[in-house]
Write an enzyme that holds these catalytic residues in place. Structure first.
Site, PDB file in Angstrom:
ATOM      1  N   LYS A 162       0.836  -1.196   0.000  1.00 58.42           N
ATOM      2  CA  LYS A 162       0.000   0.000   0.000  1.00 58.42           C
ATOM      3  C   LYS A 162       0.873   1.248   0.000  1.00 58.42           C
ATOM      4  O   LYS A 162       1.801   1.367   0.795  1.00 58.42           O
ATOM      5  CB  LYS A 162      -0.919  -0.016   1.221  1.00 58.42           C
ATOM      6  CG  LYS A 162      -1.867  -1.211   1.242  1.00 58.42           C
ATOM      7  CD  LYS A 162      -2.659  -1.313   2.528  1.00 58.42           C
ATOM      8  CE  LYS A 162      -1.780  -1.613   3.721  1.00 58.42           C
ATOM      9  NZ  LYS A 162      -2.531  -1.955   4.937  1.00 58.42           N
ATOM     10  N   THR A 194      -7.592   9.674   7.889  1.00 60.14           N
ATOM     11  CA  THR A 194      -7.216   8.408   7.237  1.00 60.14           C
ATOM     12  C   THR A 194      -7.082   7.268   8.242  1.00 60.14           C
ATOM     13  O   THR A 194      -6.518   6.219   7.923  1.00 60.14           O
ATOM     14  CB  THR A 194      -5.885   8.577   6.482  1.00 60.14           C
ATOM     15  OG1 THR A 194      -4.879   9.049   7.402  1.00 60.14           O
ATOM     16  CG2 THR A 194      -6.024   9.567   5.332  1.00 60.14           C
ATOM     17  N   GLY A 196      -7.664   4.052   9.978  1.00 64.44           N
ATOM     18  CA  GLY A 196      -8.362   2.827   9.627  1.00 64.44           C
ATOM     19  C   GLY A 196      -8.354   2.478   8.155  1.00 64.44           C
ATOM     20  O   GLY A 196      -9.053   1.556   7.730  1.00 64.44           O
ATOM     21  N   THR A 197      -7.564   3.176   7.354  1.00 65.60           N
ATOM     22  CA  THR A 197      -7.551   2.883   5.914  1.00 65.60           C
ATOM     23  C   THR A 197      -7.060   1.459   5.633  1.00 65.60           C
ATOM     24  O   THR A 197      -7.616   0.767   4.773  1.00 65.60           O
ATOM     25  CB  THR A 197      -6.673   3.886   5.159  1.00 65.60           C
ATOM     26  OG1 THR A 197      -5.409   4.012   5.822  1.00 65.60           O
ATOM     27  CG2 THR A 197      -7.334   5.247   5.074  1.00 65.60           C
ATOM     28  N   GLY A 198      -6.028   1.013   6.343  1.00 66.34           N
ATOM     29  CA  GLY A 198      -5.503  -0.327   6.105  1.00 66.34           C
ATOM     30  C   GLY A 198      -6.491  -1.410   6.488  1.00 66.34           C
ATOM     31  O   GLY A 198      -6.674  -2.396   5.747  1.00 66.34           O
ATOM     32  N   CYS A 199      -7.136  -1.245   7.638  1.00 64.52           N
ATOM     33  CA  CYS A 199      -8.161  -2.203   8.066  1.00 64.52           C
ATOM     34  C   CYS A 199      -9.303  -2.248   7.061  1.00 64.52           C
ATOM     35  O   CYS A 199      -9.787  -3.325   6.673  1.00 64.52           O
ATOM     36  CB  CYS A 199      -8.715  -1.806   9.433  1.00 64.52           C
ATOM     37  SG  CYS A 199      -7.492  -1.602  10.732  1.00 64.52           S
TER      38      CYS A 199
END
Length: 263
Positions: A162, A194, A196-199
């Site tokens: 990412k 941003t 929590g974008t990865g979750c």
């Protein structure tokens, strides 16, 4: 005609502020048409400015949550997030070895706020999960902590790197698969919101895989959903605020009038 939703088992930590972790995962899976189940690995006290406390649950309790879901509801895909301890990582790997479903592993080590969420022993235990997962989704700092791209590609079946922590007007997310590489480009939005974008992305991909989408298609849809959720962020918090997983809408309002309760 109603469709049966894909059953997504989320194995991750709880975020008390609702922006990341289990809370973001459930919102994402629901918005994308899946049925969310959870095996909570840790309780955190956190908000948009940082993590103030973390307490992992026992490996036995985590395994019991997984067993409760798989033995009754069933599972079409799994998303793994924060684990919290090496023993938890190994117990989760033990359970996943018996499941023949897609697995998305988000090797959560560093929160958006910068808080470290995994120690060196936990990171070392990630190798088993990377070998089991359909795709592993590190961000750039996590990729470095795991030993770099070459090492992660050696350990993992497929890798989505990412690019949100990069620079420039566009974000480049790169999916490395056995047959080559896919690059997904999206505009970088000038915002602090941003958290929590990865979750969110990992859960979106898991929902797509559980519904039978090809990996590249599930990744593309997940990236698009994250972009829309960032744009719809409600602006909460003094730091890295949560996304707008509801996209500024009330989905129930889209239901036919015939489903409305009598007045």
């Amino acid at each position: 005609m109603l469709q049966t939703p894909p059953r997504i088992l989320i194995i991750a930590g709880s975020d008390s502020s609702g922006g990341a972790g289990i809370q973001a995962d459930i919102k994402t899976v629901t918005m994308l048409g899946g049925y969310a189940m959870t095996a909570i690995t840790a309780i955190t006290a956190q908000n948009s400015v940082g993590v103030t406390a973390v307490e992992p649950l026992s490996p036995d309790l985590i395994a019991a949550q997984i067993d409760a879901c798989t033995s009754d509801i069933g599972v079409d895909a799994v998303k793994i997030g924060m684990l919290g301890a090496p023993a938890i990582a190994h117990r989760v790997a033990d359970r996943l070895e018996a499941l023949a479903v897609p697995v998305v592993f988000d090797p959560v080590m560093i929160a958006t706020s910068g808080a470290v969420l995994a120690d060196a022993d936990t990171i070392a235990a990630f190798a088993r999960l990377m070998a089991l997962a359909t795709v592993t989704t590190p961000n750039l700092p996590e990729l470095a902590a795991l030993g770099g791209l070459d090492r992660v590609r050696f350990l993992a079946r497929n890798v989505l790197v990412k690019g949100g922590h990069g620079t420039g007007s566009q974000i480049e997310d790169r999916l490395y698969v056995s047959g080559g590489e896919h690059v997904f480009r999206s505009p970088r939005q000038d915002t602090l919101h941003t958290h929590g974008t990865g979750c969110t992305l990992a859960s979106a991909i898991a929902t797509g895989l559980g519904a039978g989408l090809a990996l590249e298609v599930a990744v593309a849809r997940g990236i698009a959903f994250v972009g829309r959720a960032i744009a719809a962020a409600p602006g909460f918090g003094r730091g890295h605020g949560p996304l707008g997983h509801g996209l500024g809408r009330v989905p129930f309002d889209d239901a036919p009038a015939a489903t409305d309760p009598p007045r």
